[in-house]
Design a protein around this motif. Sequence first.
Motif, short mmCIF file in Angstrom:
data_model
loop_
_atom_site.label_atom_id
_atom_site.label_comp_id
_atom_site.label_asym_id
_atom_site.label_seq_id
_atom_site.Cartn_x
_atom_site.Cartn_y
_atom_site.Cartn_z
N ALA A 296 0.86 -1.19 0.00
CA ALA A 296 0.00 0.00 0.00
C ALA A 296 0.88 1.23 0.00
O ALA A 296 1.83 1.33 0.80
CB ALA A 296 -0.92 0.01 1.22
N ASP A 297 0.61 2.15 -0.92
CA ASP A 297 1.34 3.42 -1.01
C ASP A 297 2.85 3.21 -1.09
O ASP A 297 3.64 3.93 -0.47
CB ASP A 297 1.01 4.30 0.20
CG ASP A 297 -0.47 4.65 0.28
OD1 ASP A 297 -1.08 4.87 -0.80
OD2 ASP A 297 -1.03 4.68 1.40
N GLY A 298 3.26 2.21 -1.86
CA GLY A 298 4.68 1.99 -2.07
C GLY A 298 5.40 1.33 -0.92
O GLY A 298 6.63 1.20 -0.95
N GLN A 299 4.66 0.89 0.09
CA GLN A 299 5.26 0.24 1.25
C GLN A 299 4.72 -1.18 1.40
O GLN A 299 3.56 -1.45 1.07
CB GLN A 299 4.94 1.03 2.53
CG GLN A 299 5.39 2.48 2.51
CD GLN A 299 6.89 2.63 2.61
OE1 GLN A 299 7.54 1.95 3.41
NE2 GLN A 299 7.46 3.51 1.80
N VAL A 300 5.55 -2.07 1.91
CA VAL A 300 5.13 -3.44 2.22
C VAL A 300 4.88 -3.53 3.71
O VAL A 300 5.80 -3.35 4.52
CB VAL A 300 6.19 -4.47 1.80
CG1 VAL A 300 5.73 -5.88 2.17
CG2 VAL A 300 6.45 -4.38 0.30
N HIS A 301 3.64 -3.82 4.08
CA HIS A 301 3.24 -3.95 5.47
C HIS A 301 3.27 -5.44 5.82
O HIS A 301 2.44 -6.22 5.34
CB HIS A 301 1.84 -3.37 5.68
CG HIS A 301 1.76 -1.92 5.32
ND1 HIS A 301 1.61 -0.92 6.25
CD2 HIS A 301 1.81 -1.29 4.10
CE1 HIS A 301 1.57 0.25 5.65
NE2 HIS A 301 1.68 0.05 4.34
N ALA B 22 6.21 -5.08 10.44
CA ALA B 22 7.31 -4.25 9.94
C ALA B 22 6.82 -3.56 8.68
O ALA B 22 5.86 -4.00 8.06
CB ALA B 22 8.55 -5.09 9.66
N VAL B 23 7.50 -2.48 8.31
CA VAL B 23 7.18 -1.76 7.09
C VAL B 23 8.47 -1.52 6.32
O VAL B 23 9.45 -1.01 6.89
CB VAL B 23 6.47 -0.42 7.37
CG1 VAL B 23 6.19 0.32 6.05
CG2 VAL B 23 5.18 -0.64 8.13
N ARG B 24 8.46 -1.91 5.05
CA ARG B 24 9.64 -1.71 4.20
C ARG B 24 9.21 -1.15 2.86
O ARG B 24 8.11 -1.45 2.37
CB ARG B 24 10.37 -3.04 3.99
CG ARG B 24 10.92 -3.66 5.25
CD ARG B 24 11.61 -4.99 4.97
NE ARG B 24 12.71 -4.86 4.04
CZ ARG B 24 13.46 -5.90 3.64
NH1 ARG B 24 13.21 -7.11 4.10
NH2 ARG B 24 14.45 -5.71 2.80
N TYR C 238 8.56 -0.98 -0.91
CA TYR C 238 8.34 -2.04 -1.88
C TYR C 238 9.55 -2.18 -2.81
O TYR C 238 9.93 -3.29 -3.20
CB TYR C 238 7.08 -1.72 -2.69
CG TYR C 238 6.77 -2.70 -3.80
CD1 TYR C 238 6.35 -3.99 -3.52
CD2 TYR C 238 6.89 -2.32 -5.14
CE1 TYR C 238 6.05 -4.90 -4.53
CE2 TYR C 238 6.59 -3.21 -6.16
CZ TYR C 238 6.17 -4.50 -5.85
OH TYR C 238 5.89 -5.38 -6.86
N SER C 239 10.18 -1.08 -3.15
CA SER C 239 11.31 -1.10 -4.08
C SER C 239 12.55 -1.76 -3.48
O SER C 239 13.48 -2.11 -4.21
CB SER C 239 11.66 0.33 -4.52
OG SER C 239 11.98 1.14 -3.39
N ASP C 240 12.58 -1.96 -2.16
CA ASP C 240 13.76 -2.53 -1.51
C ASP C 240 13.68 -4.04 -1.29
O ASP C 240 14.69 -4.66 -0.93
CB ASP C 240 13.98 -1.86 -0.14
CG ASP C 240 14.48 -0.43 -0.27
OD1 ASP C 240 14.77 -0.01 -1.41
OD2 ASP C 240 14.57 0.26 0.77
N VAL C 241 12.51 -4.64 -1.44
CA VAL C 241 12.39 -6.07 -1.12
C VAL C 241 12.68 -6.92 -2.34
O VAL C 241 12.46 -6.52 -3.48
CB VAL C 241 10.98 -6.40 -0.57
CG1 VAL C 241 10.70 -5.61 0.69
CG2 VAL C 241 9.90 -6.17 -1.61
#
Length: 313
Positions: free
Chosen positions: A18-23, A54-56, A58-61
Amino acid sequence: MRFVTYVDDDGDRVGVVADGQVHALPSGVTLLDLLRAEDGLREAGERALASPSAVRPYSDVRLRAPLPTPPTVRDFMTFERHLEGVLLLGGATVPERWYEAPAFYFTNPYAVRGPHDDVPVPPGCQLFDLELEVAAVVGRTGRDVSPEAGDSYIAGYTIMNDWSARDLQFAEMEVRLGPTKGKDTATTLGPMLVTPDELQDWAAGTSYDLAMTVEINGELIGEDRLSSMAFTFGDLVAYASRGTEVRPGDVLGSGTCGGGCLAELWGRNGFDAHPPLRPGDLVTVSVEQLGALTTRITAGTDPVPIPAARRRG
């Protein structure tokens, strides 16, 4: 919601994008676990968005296939333009039987690869090809499901690239079986599992009006719309469940879209239309709202020789 499976410090982890983040969901939970629990997918996704472990970004995973080890993978053939083009290789036309039921074959669940994984050329293959598809993932158990109820069994959709060793496929199908080893080395799934509610604004015809494109080394090779399917995904669920069961995590591929593979180009324009895939090639397939998969082709291994059969008499 949009679910992903990604590599974490302690193994695979499931998260909601969601919104560029992985929850992230709690460690140890798999997407298959959630699909097998009643309302597990929706409830877990809502908890992750409200209170993530955790929140990371999306582009980093590093993404894995949403379902790295699905229970089964069925691959259908529902795009008429694709079939027409491929059959031209043998001088054939679309058989009437194709219009009567959505034909499929079982492919190898152990060969599933993720969005960041390279794909090797299968042993002995000289005509390596891609196939752009959309796969539906089953969310609950059903037997002899009706076509009208079929959609209600679908938990979500993902992109599927059904890599194909065409020369091996054509040879083995001479014995009226297959495709087997022609499809056995790799099937790429990802980048995420998108729940049906996310796609309702694009509902049209047999499925969804979503653009599908194929590029090889940055060159556009083919394009189609998902709504060009001749059968609905509900039809696929119904036919797959006829006389047996579909279960959570089962993958149902749509079959290759029109313009979604090299074999179709070869059928329409000859083998000089485009060379087969070779080590170093970069293949990108994309579907609107579902994302994109970019895969590098690598060298494979030599085939282990199998002795010829003993002839009777």
